[in-house]
Design a protein around this motif. Sequence first.
Motif, PDB file in Angstrom:
ATOM      1  N   GLY A 111      -8.512  42.669  24.729  1.00 13.10           N
ATOM      2  CA  GLY A 111      -8.267  43.727  25.716  1.00 13.10           C
ATOM      3  C   GLY A 111      -9.431  43.881  26.681  1.00 13.10           C
ATOM      4  O   GLY A 111      -9.241  44.087  27.882  1.00 13.10           O
ATOM      5  N   VAL A 112     -10.653  43.768  26.165  1.00 12.89           N
ATOM      6  CA  VAL A 112     -11.840  43.825  27.027  1.00 12.89           C
ATOM      7  C   VAL A 112     -11.869  42.633  27.972  1.00 12.89           C
ATOM      8  O   VAL A 112     -12.104  42.771  29.180  1.00 12.89           O
ATOM      9  N   LEU A 113     -11.604  41.445  27.434  1.00 17.68           N
ATOM     10  CA  LEU A 113     -11.586  40.245  28.266  1.00 17.68           C
ATOM     11  C   LEU A 113     -10.546  40.359  29.376  1.00 17.68           C
ATOM     12  O   LEU A 113     -10.790  39.959  30.525  1.00 17.68           O
ATOM     13  N   TRP A 114      -9.388  40.910  29.051  1.00 17.08           N
ATOM     14  CA  TRP A 114      -8.331  41.025  30.072  1.00 17.08           C
ATOM     15  C   TRP A 114      -8.729  42.018  31.157  1.00 17.08           C
ATOM     16  O   TRP A 114      -8.445  41.802  32.336  1.00 17.08           O
ATOM     17  N   THR A 115      -9.380  43.119  30.777  1.00 11.25           N
ATOM     18  CA  THR A 115      -9.844  44.068  31.790  1.00 11.25           C
ATOM     19  C   THR A 115     -10.838  43.396  32.729  1.00 11.25           C
ATOM     20  O   THR A 115     -10.745  43.528  33.957  1.00 11.25           O
ATOM     21  N   VAL A 116     -11.783  42.682  32.151  1.00  9.93           N
ATOM     22  CA  VAL A 116     -12.800  42.015  32.971  1.00  9.93           C
ATOM     23  C   VAL A 116     -12.161  40.969  33.869  1.00  9.93           C
ATOM     24  O   VAL A 116     -12.461  40.887  35.072  1.00  9.93           O
ATOM     25  N   LYS A 117     -11.295  40.160  33.305  1.00 10.33           N
ATOM     26  CA  LYS A 117     -10.653  39.095  34.079  1.00 10.33           C
ATOM     27  C   LYS A 117      -9.847  39.661  35.239  1.00 10.33           C
ATOM     28  O   LYS A 117      -9.910  39.152  36.368  1.00 10.33           O
ATOM     29  N   ALA A 118      -9.086  40.722  34.974  1.00  7.63           N
ATOM     30  CA  ALA A 118      -8.247  41.310  36.023  1.00  7.63           C
ATOM     31  C   ALA A 118      -9.081  42.015  37.088  1.00  7.63           C
ATOM     32  O   ALA A 118      -8.724  42.029  38.270  1.00  7.63           O
ATOM     33  N   ALA A 119     -10.201  42.613  36.663  1.00  3.28           N
ATOM     34  CA  ALA A 119     -11.003  43.402  37.603  1.00  3.28           C
ATOM     35  C   ALA A 119     -11.940  42.567  38.460  1.00  3.28           C
ATOM     36  O   ALA A 119     -12.291  42.973  39.576  1.00  3.28           O
ATOM     37  N   MET A 120     -12.374  41.427  37.970  1.00  2.00           N
ATOM     38  CA  MET A 120     -13.453  40.701  38.620  1.00  2.00           C
ATOM     39  C   MET A 120     -13.213  40.393  40.106  1.00  2.00           C
ATOM     40  O   MET A 120     -14.136  40.579  40.927  1.00  2.00           O
ATOM     41  N   PRO A 121     -12.032  39.955  40.509  1.00  5.84           N
ATOM     42  CA  PRO A 121     -11.851  39.682  41.945  1.00  5.84           C
ATOM     43  C   PRO A 121     -12.084  40.913  42.822  1.00  5.84           C
ATOM     44  O   PRO A 121     -12.648  40.796  43.919  1.00  5.84           O
ATOM     45  N   TYR A 122     -11.657  42.084  42.345  1.00  5.44           N
ATOM     46  CA  TYR A 122     -11.861  43.318  43.110  1.00  5.44           C
ATOM     47  C   TYR A 122     -13.337  43.711  43.135  1.00  5.44           C
ATOM     48  O   TYR A 122     -13.846  44.166  44.166  1.00  5.44           O
ATOM     49  N   LEU A 123     -14.014  43.527  42.001  1.00  7.46           N
ATOM     50  CA  LEU A 123     -15.419  43.915  41.914  1.00  7.46           C
ATOM     51  C   LEU A 123     -16.298  43.017  42.776  1.00  7.46           C
ATOM     52  O   LEU A 123     -17.300  43.467  43.340  1.00  7.46           O
ATOM     53  N   LYS A 124     -15.950  41.761  42.886  1.00 13.38           N
ATOM     54  CA  LYS A 124     -16.715  40.852  43.740  1.00 13.38           C
ATOM     55  C   LYS A 124     -16.704  41.318  45.188  1.00 13.38           C
ATOM     56  O   LYS A 124     -17.687  41.163  45.913  1.00 13.38           O
ATOM     57  N   GLU A 125     -15.596  41.893  45.616  1.00 18.88           N
ATOM     58  CA  GLU A 125     -15.470  42.343  47.003  1.00 18.88           C
ATOM     59  C   GLU A 125     -16.400  43.502  47.314  1.00 18.88           C
ATOM     60  O   GLU A 125     -16.784  43.710  48.470  1.00 18.88           O
ATOM     61  N   ARG A 126     -16.777  44.292  46.269  1.00 16.66           N
ATOM     62  CA  ARG A 126     -17.519  45.537  46.497  1.00 16.66           C
ATOM     63  C   ARG A 126     -18.844  45.617  45.736  1.00 16.66           C
ATOM     64  O   ARG A 126     -19.401  46.698  45.618  1.00 16.66           O
ATOM     65  N   LYS A 127     -19.325  44.462  45.252  1.00 18.21           N
ATOM     66  CA  LYS A 127     -20.523  44.488  44.400  1.00 18.21           C
ATOM     67  C   LYS A 127     -20.344  45.542  43.314  1.00 18.21           C
ATOM     68  O   LYS A 127     -21.183  46.421  43.104  1.00 18.21           O
ATOM     69  N   GLY A 128     -19.242  45.419  42.605  1.00 17.16           N
ATOM     70  CA  GLY A 128     -18.795  46.477  41.711  1.00 17.16           C
ATOM     71  C   GLY A 128     -19.442  46.491  40.342  1.00 17.16           C
ATOM     72  O   GLY A 128     -20.377  45.736  40.041  1.00 17.16           O
ATOM     73  N   HIS A 129     -18.915  47.356  39.492  1.00 12.12           N
ATOM     74  CA  HIS A 129     -19.549  47.720  38.222  1.00 12.12           C
ATOM     75  C   HIS A 129     -18.522  47.632  37.102  1.00 12.12           C
ATOM     76  O   HIS A 129     -17.429  48.193  37.195  1.00 12.12           O
TER      77      HIS A 129
END
Length: 223
Positions: A111-129
Amino acid sequence: MDKTLFITGASSGIGAATARAAVSASWRVGLFARSKDKLDALAKSLGSKATALPGDATDLDSQHSAMKTFANETGGIDAAFANAGMGLSAAGTDAGDPGEWEQMIRLNILGVLWTVKAAMPYLKERKGHLLLTGSAAGRRHISGSVYGASKWFVHGYGGNLSEEMKSFGGRCTVVAPGMVDTPFFDTPKPDKLQPEDVADAVMHALNADPRCAVNEIFLMPTQ
């Protein structure tokens, strides 16, 4: 523009407390969990800054879909909190239930891996957290604890993510509480940490100056 935070396990406990703290700080929140009724009630109580996104954290497609909906509604995702998790009814290895282990691994690790995998493209756009719920059980050895081992994974993976996310200016924080008074336990624990204590730690990490990577926050009850 308000910043945005996607939270798994958002229907109660640490997830719900974090949603309330974030909205109070003018963040918009995406509330992800399986319990649609609880999510809808929480979103209603939080007002226009909250979006209920029912789904299963153990399903990568469900997380992808929820984040896409949230990002389309808000314009993007600044942070994601992989908070969903479960414990075990039987402690240790010899007395443990392999079927229950499998359920826990699907949620606490995949579940943690899936959250990270799904979120990463969006976070890259915004130097996210990225924020991950670890545990005191993932920072020490406990006799035969399979649950503790799942949290050791979270701590190790969080450190690896911190290194990976440097490439685009992103950050990762593992928030590691000791015992917290949440529905995780069958009986109340009023003398232990409260969900709001963990939510405060999440907001501290999110609010840190961009030059400061808060890699881990370790919280323990005084009693």
